[in-house]
Design a protein around this motif. Structure first.
Motif, PDB file in Angstrom:
ATOM      1  N   UNK A   1      92.895  -1.611  86.730  1.00  0.00           N
ATOM      2  CA  UNK A   1      92.934  -3.043  86.999  1.00  0.00           C
ATOM      3  C   UNK A   1      92.875  -3.842  85.696  1.00  0.00           C
ATOM      4  N   UNK A   2      92.027  -3.411  84.774  1.00  0.00           N
ATOM      5  CA  UNK A   2      91.914  -4.105  83.488  1.00  0.00           C
ATOM      6  C   UNK A   2      93.213  -3.993  82.692  1.00  0.00           C
ATOM      7  N   UNK A   3      93.842  -2.814  82.707  1.00  0.00           N
ATOM      8  CA  UNK A   3      95.120  -2.616  82.009  1.00  0.00           C
ATOM      9  C   UNK A   3      96.187  -3.532  82.595  1.00  0.00           C
ATOM     10  N   UNK A   4      96.247  -3.607  83.914  1.00  0.00           N
ATOM     11  CA  UNK A   4      97.251  -4.449  84.578  1.00  0.00           C
ATOM     12  C   UNK A   4      97.048  -5.920  84.192  1.00  0.00           C
ATOM     13  N   UNK A   5      95.811  -6.381  84.213  1.00  0.00           N
ATOM     14  CA  UNK A   5      95.545  -7.774  83.863  1.00  0.00           C
ATOM     15  C   UNK A   5      95.839  -8.051  82.386  1.00  0.00           C
ATOM     16  N   UNK A   6      95.526  -7.096  81.528  1.00  0.00           N
ATOM     17  CA  UNK A   6      95.805  -7.270  80.104  1.00  0.00           C
ATOM     18  C   UNK A   6      97.306  -7.327  79.846  1.00  0.00           C
ATOM     19  N   UNK A   7      98.076  -6.507  80.572  1.00  0.00           N
ATOM     20  CA  UNK A   7      99.532  -6.514  80.414  1.00  0.00           C
ATOM     21  C   UNK A   7     100.131  -7.844  80.869  1.00  0.00           C
ATOM     22  N   UNK A   8      99.624  -8.377  81.963  1.00  0.00           N
ATOM     23  CA  UNK A   8     100.104  -9.677  82.438  1.00  0.00           C
ATOM     24  C   UNK A   8      99.764 -10.783  81.439  1.00  0.00           C
ATOM     25  N   UNK A   9      98.591 -10.694  80.828  1.00  0.00           N
ATOM     26  CA  UNK A   9      98.208 -11.669  79.809  1.00  0.00           C
ATOM     27  C   UNK A   9      99.163 -11.588  78.623  1.00  0.00           C
ATOM     28  N   UNK A  10      99.465 -10.357  78.204  1.00  0.00           N
ATOM     29  CA  UNK A  10     100.366 -10.179  77.069  1.00  0.00           C
ATOM     30  C   UNK A  10     101.752 -10.730  77.380  1.00  0.00           C
ATOM     31  N   UNK A  11     102.243 -10.492  78.587  1.00  0.00           N
ATOM     32  CA  UNK A  11     103.557 -11.002  78.975  1.00  0.00           C
ATOM     33  C   UNK A  11     103.563 -12.531  78.974  1.00  0.00           C
ATOM     34  N   UNK A  12     102.506 -13.126  79.516  1.00  0.00           N
ATOM     35  CA  UNK A  12     102.409 -14.582  79.536  1.00  0.00           C
ATOM     36  C   UNK A  12     102.369 -15.145  78.118  1.00  0.00           C
TER      37      UNK A  12
END
Length: 235
Positions: free
Chosen positions: A156-167
């Motif tokens: 879950x943390x990896x998924x949220x971090x990836x979305x942050x990076x994309x944004x």
């Protein structure tokens, strides 16, 4: 939560028919991090018996007698199928050192036997400590709180971090009047970790009838960091 941004403009150079041709390949590199917290679901209590005697056999015999008493009390509290295992056993000499030039001699022996108790009912953590110490344990090494499946929180943390990076990549490209063409690389970076509340109770000993040991579990925390590199071009 801190988000670190880094823009990296690169230029790819290729060789065609012996001539050097510059290709306008530019990229942006960004990073995003995320923190996920959860309520602990499991406790790990390391408790043991330390005995010291002049003879090694006496130290081990007394230690065995006390740890058997501790194990019996813990199984009575938690049931015959309780998750209890030995994690450390040592027998070591204690030296008495002479003045400078003198020879050290063995003065006694110390035996240590530490068992790990795992419980999912966090309300029983204090009772485990009290029961163990009242039965003869004189060394409570640590109490750690965790979850049954840390990988779920890590994903879950990896998924949220990836979305942050994309944004962040979208925002940075927009600010520079660029458009994102494709993703070049994505990787987990930094020191992604899970932090569990840790309570250390060295040489703890409760007398019979003493007040119950109060334990608070806190929060289980997982952090993740993701770096994203995307190819960009002018709008």
């Amino acid at each position: 939560m801190k988000i670190f941004l880094a823009a990296l403009l690169t230029c790819a150079v290729s060789q065609v028919n012996g001539q050097q041709i510059t290709s306008p390949l530019s990229s942006i590199r960004v990073t995003g991090d995320a923190t996920v917290t959860a309520k602990p679901e499991r406790a790990q209590i390391d408790v043991g018996v330390l005995t010291q005697e002049k003879q090694s056999q006496n130290a081990t015999t007394q230690n065995a007698r006390q740890i058997e008493s501790v194990l019996a009390a813990l199984h009575k509290l938690l049931g015959p199928d309780a998750d209890i295992k030995t994690i450390n056993y040592t027998l070591s000499p204690d030296y008495q050192y002479r003045p400078i030039g003198g020879k050290a001699s063995v003065s006694s022996y110390t035996a240590m036997n530490v068992v790990r108790v795992i419980v999912d009912d966090l309300e029983k953590v204090g009772s485990v400590i009290d029961t163990a110490t009242q039965a003869g344990a004189n060394h409570v090494e640590s109490v750690r709180f965790t979850v049954r499946d840390p990988q779920v929180l890590h994903s879950q943390a990896i998924r949220e971090a990836a979305l942050k990076a994309k944004a962040n990549a979208d925002a940075l490209a927009s600010a520079l009047n660029l458009r994102i063409i494709r993703t070049l690389t994505v990787e987990e970076t930094g020191d992604s970790s899970a932090a569990s509340p840790d309570l250390s109770l060295l040489e703890s000993q409760n007398a019979p009838g003493a007040a119950p040991t109060p334990i608070q579990s806190g929060s289980f925390v997982v952090t993740a960091n993701v770096a994203l590199t995307v190819e960009v071009a002018a709008r």
